[in-house]
Structures are given as C-alpha cells and as structure tokens.
Design a protein around this motif. Structure first.
Motif, PDB file in Angstrom:
ATOM      1  N   LYS A 230       0.827  -1.215   0.000  1.00  0.00           N
ATOM      2  CA  LYS A 230       0.000   0.000   0.000  1.00  0.00           C
ATOM      3  C   LYS A 230       0.858   1.260   0.000  1.00  0.00           C
ATOM      4  CE  LYS A 230      -4.346  -1.475   2.019  1.00  0.00           C
ATOM      5  NZ  LYS A 230      -5.297  -1.294   3.111  1.00  0.00           N
ATOM      6  N   LYS A 231       1.938   1.209   0.747  1.00  0.00           N
ATOM      7  CA  LYS A 231       2.824   2.371   0.844  1.00  0.00           C
ATOM      8  C   LYS A 231       3.705   2.508  -0.403  1.00  0.00           C
ATOM      9  CE  LYS A 231       6.476   4.304   3.720  1.00  0.00           C
ATOM     10  NZ  LYS A 231       7.359   4.063   4.844  1.00  0.00           N
ATOM     11  N   THR A 232       4.239   1.387  -0.873  1.00  0.00           N
ATOM     12  CA  THR A 232       5.195   1.410  -1.970  1.00  0.00           C
ATOM     13  C   THR A 232       4.526   1.590  -3.332  1.00  0.00           C
ATOM     14  OG1 THR A 232       6.612  -0.028  -0.658  1.00  0.00           O
ATOM     15  CG2 THR A 232       7.139   0.158  -3.001  1.00  0.00           C
ATOM     16  N   THR A 233       3.376   0.981  -3.506  1.00  0.00           N
ATOM     17  CA  THR A 233       2.646   1.065  -4.790  1.00  0.00           C
ATOM     18  C   THR A 233       1.182   1.408  -4.525  1.00  0.00           C
ATOM     19  OG1 THR A 233       2.336  -1.333  -4.712  1.00  0.00           O
ATOM     20  CG2 THR A 233       4.174  -0.508  -6.060  1.00  0.00           C
ATOM     21  N   PRO A 234       0.918   2.617  -4.049  1.00  0.00           N
ATOM     22  CA  PRO A 234      -0.448   2.977  -3.661  1.00  0.00           C
ATOM     23  C   PRO A 234      -1.447   2.933  -4.817  1.00  0.00           C
ATOM     24  CG  PRO A 234       0.968   4.920  -3.655  1.00  0.00           C
ATOM     25  CD  PRO A 234       1.856   3.723  -3.843  1.00  0.00           C
ATOM     26  N   ASP A 235      -1.014   3.261  -6.020  1.00  0.00           N
ATOM     27  CA  ASP A 235      -1.946   3.240  -7.151  1.00  0.00           C
ATOM     28  C   ASP A 235      -2.392   1.822  -7.479  1.00  0.00           C
ATOM     29  OD1 ASP A 235      -1.704   5.974  -7.285  1.00  0.00           O
ATOM     30  OD2 ASP A 235      -0.400   5.974  -9.054  1.00  0.00           O
ATOM     31  N   VAL A 236      -1.466   0.886  -7.431  1.00  0.00           N
ATOM     32  CA  VAL A 236      -1.815  -0.509  -7.707  1.00  0.00           C
ATOM     33  C   VAL A 236      -2.695  -1.053  -6.580  1.00  0.00           C
ATOM     34  CG1 VAL A 236      -0.933  -2.821  -8.193  1.00  0.00           C
ATOM     35  CG2 VAL A 236       0.310  -0.811  -9.019  1.00  0.00           C
ATOM     36  N   SER A 237      -2.358  -0.717  -5.348  1.00  0.00           N
ATOM     37  CA  SER A 237      -3.170  -1.150  -4.209  1.00  0.00           C
ATOM     38  C   SER A 237      -4.585  -0.586  -4.305  1.00  0.00           C
ATOM     39  CB  SER A 237      -2.520  -0.723  -2.892  1.00  0.00           C
ATOM     40  OG  SER A 237      -1.319  -1.430  -2.694  1.00  0.00           O
ATOM     41  N   ALA A 238      -4.702   0.660  -4.717  1.00  0.00           N
ATOM     42  CA  ALA A 238      -6.024   1.272  -4.891  1.00  0.00           C
ATOM     43  C   ALA A 238      -6.794   0.586  -6.012  1.00  0.00           C
ATOM     44  CB  ALA A 238      -5.881   2.764  -5.172  1.00  0.00           C
ATOM     45  N   ALA A 239      -6.098   0.232  -7.088  1.00  0.00           N
ATOM     46  CA  ALA A 239      -6.754  -0.472  -8.193  1.00  0.00           C
ATOM     47  C   ALA A 239      -7.261  -1.836  -7.729  1.00  0.00           C
ATOM     48  CB  ALA A 239      -5.792  -0.624  -9.367  1.00  0.00           C
ATOM     49  N   MET A 240      -6.492  -2.511  -6.893  1.00  0.00           N
ATOM     50  CA  MET A 240      -6.928  -3.799  -6.356  1.00  0.00           C
ATOM     51  C   MET A 240      -8.164  -3.606  -5.484  1.00  0.00           C
ATOM     52  SD  MET A 240      -6.262  -6.979  -6.449  1.00  0.00           S
ATOM     53  CE  MET A 240      -7.051  -8.319  -5.589  1.00  0.00           C
TER      54      MET A 240
ATOM     55  N   TYR B 170      -5.743 -11.609  -3.494  1.00  0.00           N
ATOM     56  CA  TYR B 170      -5.441 -11.141  -2.141  1.00  0.00           C
ATOM     57  C   TYR B 170      -4.640 -12.172  -1.356  1.00  0.00           C
ATOM     58  CZ  TYR B 170      -8.037  -6.735  -2.025  1.00  0.00           C
ATOM     59  OH  TYR B 170      -8.459  -5.444  -2.228  1.00  0.00           O
ATOM     60  N   ASN B 171      -4.936 -13.461  -1.528  1.00  0.00           N
ATOM     61  CA  ASN B 171      -4.150 -14.502  -0.860  1.00  0.00           C
ATOM     62  C   ASN B 171      -2.682 -14.380  -1.243  1.00  0.00           C
ATOM     63  OD1 ASN B 171      -6.528 -17.312  -1.086  1.00  0.00           O
ATOM     64  ND2 ASN B 171      -6.471 -15.603   0.334  1.00  0.00           N
ATOM     65  N   ARG B 172      -2.424 -14.183  -2.513  1.00  0.00           N
ATOM     66  CA  ARG B 172      -1.050 -14.102  -2.981  1.00  0.00           C
ATOM     67  C   ARG B 172      -0.346 -12.863  -2.447  1.00  0.00           C
ATOM     68  NH1 ARG B 172      -3.788 -17.652  -5.265  1.00  0.00           N
ATOM     69  NH2 ARG B 172      -2.951 -19.250  -6.639  1.00  0.00           N
ATOM     70  N   ILE B 173      -1.073 -11.768  -2.347  1.00  0.00           N
ATOM     71  CA  ILE B 173      -0.510 -10.544  -1.782  1.00  0.00           C
ATOM     72  C   ILE B 173      -0.175 -10.752  -0.307  1.00  0.00           C
ATOM     73  CG2 ILE B 173      -1.085  -8.172  -1.106  1.00  0.00           C
ATOM     74  CD1 ILE B 173      -2.768  -8.090  -3.783  1.00  0.00           C
ATOM     75  N   ALA B 174      -1.123 -11.295   0.449  1.00  0.00           N
ATOM     76  CA  ALA B 174      -0.909 -11.489   1.884  1.00  0.00           C
ATOM     77  C   ALA B 174       0.216 -12.477   2.158  1.00  0.00           C
ATOM     78  CB  ALA B 174      -2.205 -11.958   2.544  1.00  0.00           C
ATOM     79  N   ILE B 175       0.289 -13.535   1.369  1.00  0.00           N
ATOM     80  CA  ILE B 175       1.344 -14.536   1.561  1.00  0.00           C
ATOM     81  C   ILE B 175       2.707 -13.963   1.166  1.00  0.00           C
ATOM     82  CG2 ILE B 175       2.226 -16.757   0.722  1.00  0.00           C
ATOM     83  CD1 ILE B 175      -0.795 -17.628   0.564  1.00  0.00           C
ATOM     84  N   ALA B 176       2.780 -13.292   0.020  1.00  0.00           N
ATOM     85  CA  ALA B 176       4.061 -12.757  -0.457  1.00  0.00           C
ATOM     86  C   ALA B 176       4.631 -11.696   0.471  1.00  0.00           C
ATOM     87  CB  ALA B 176       3.906 -12.182  -1.865  1.00  0.00           C
ATOM     88  N   THR B 177       3.753 -10.931   1.117  1.00  0.00           N
ATOM     89  CA  THR B 177       4.218  -9.861   1.998  1.00  0.00           C
ATOM     90  C   THR B 177       4.173 -10.262   3.475  1.00  0.00           C
ATOM     91  OG1 THR B 177       2.019  -8.845   2.108  1.00  0.00           O
ATOM     92  CG2 THR B 177       3.518  -8.074   0.361  1.00  0.00           C
ATOM     93  N   ARG B 178       3.780 -11.498   3.721  1.00  0.00           N
ATOM     94  CA  ARG B 178       3.676 -12.044   5.080  1.00  0.00           C
ATOM     95  C   ARG B 178       2.844 -11.163   6.005  1.00  0.00           C
ATOM     96  NH1 ARG B 178       9.383 -14.619   5.305  1.00  0.00           N
ATOM     97  NH2 ARG B 178       8.931 -16.555   4.224  1.00  0.00           N
ATOM     98  N   MET B 179       1.654 -10.849   5.548  1.00  0.00           N
ATOM     99  CA  MET B 179       0.731 -10.093   6.389  1.00  0.00           C
ATOM    100  C   MET B 179       0.398 -10.943   7.614  1.00  0.00           C
ATOM    101  SD  MET B 179      -1.658  -8.383   3.419  1.00  0.00           S
ATOM    102  CE  MET B 179      -2.689  -7.449   4.545  1.00  0.00           C
TER     103      MET B 179
END
Length: 161
Positions: free
Chosen positions: A13-23, A142-151
């Motif tokens: 969200k911080k590093t790529t806010p535009d992509v996060s907003a698009a998601m 979202y699963n892939r995002i959470a897993i890749a970033t270890r949320m």
C-alpha cells in the motif's frame, strides 16, 4: 522454506499505492457485481474462506472467518468447510459455488472442468456465475498478496453493521 519474521517485506500500500487502490477498486466492483446479481453474501464468504484454505493464507482465513461469524455463520460449518463434500451442512448452491471456487483456485490442476462449470450454471444465473468467478479471482489475488508480503493475522476486526 524459511518463515523468518525478522525479514522485512515490502508494504505494498505504501510502496505502490496506485496498484493497491486499483486492487481495492477491483474488489469493490466484484462485491457490487455480486450484490447486483443478488448473490448471497454468505456464499461469498464461504468461497473466500475455502480459497484461503487451499492457498494457506492465514491472514485471509483470519479475516474472512471473523467476517463470516459476524454475519451469523455457524462454527460447525466453518469447521467442516475444509471437508464440505463429506458433510450435509451445505446447500446445493453453496456446493456448486465451492466447487467452482476450488476449480478457479486450483486452475493449474485441470483448469475449470466443464462439469463443475455446468453444475454452477445449473443453479446460478449467468450474472451470478460471473460474480462467483470474480469473487474467487479477487480472493486468490489477495491470498497471494498477503502470503508474499507475510501479512500477520490476528489484528483484523469485522466492521459492525
């Protein structure tokens, strides 16, 4: 495979806010499509949880089981979801939605079989099938995002309605 919590991961969200907003917009559009198609929110939560089980996403499992409970889902059905085919706890529509969500999640394993798609098309309208596919696609992303970033699971609390 190491799961070292000391290794810092990117904050998308911080590093790529535009992509996060698009998601976020994609998620909102998928939810809106499901509402417009009159698809039951309970079915959406079940497929979000099931896809998250298959993907091993602890963060999304924490979030969506809490959301499901807050919406009135029973503990019995949540506990049995991993073995839904073996239980009498799910309706014909829920079973068709779960089978479709599993096929989308495990697309590498035989794609989405015609029989699975036909089963869903038999009990859902075309708009509802489309909404189910979008919902499964979004939760898988979202699963892939959470897993890749270890949320880290545990902190999410459902919004009171």
């Amino acid at each position: 495979m190491s799961n070292n919590p000391a290794i810092s991961r990117v904050a998308l969200k911080k590093t790529t806010p535009d992509v996060s907003a698009a998601m976020g917009s994609l998620h909102a559009a998928a939810v809106s499509a499901a509402q417009d198609a009159k698809l039951q929110p309970e079915i959406l939560e079940l497929i979000r949880i099931r896809a998250s089980q298959l993907n091993g996403c602890a963060f999304c499992l924490d979030m969506h089981t809490k959301d499901a409970r807050a919406a009135g889902e029973t503990e019995q059905r949540l506990y049995a979801l991993n073995a839904w085919r073996e239980t009498p706890f799910f309706t014909e529509r829920e079973r068709a939605a779960l089978a479709l969500a599993e096929a989308v999640t495990l697309v590498h394993d035989g794609h989405v079989p015609d029989a699975v798609y036909a089963e869903a098309a038999e009990v859902f309208s075309e708009e509802q099938v489309a909404a189910l596919i979008w919902a499964a696609t979004v939760i898988n992303a979202y699963n892939r995002i959470a897993i890749a970033t270890r949320m880290v699971p545990g902190g999410y609390q459902p919004v009171k309605k």
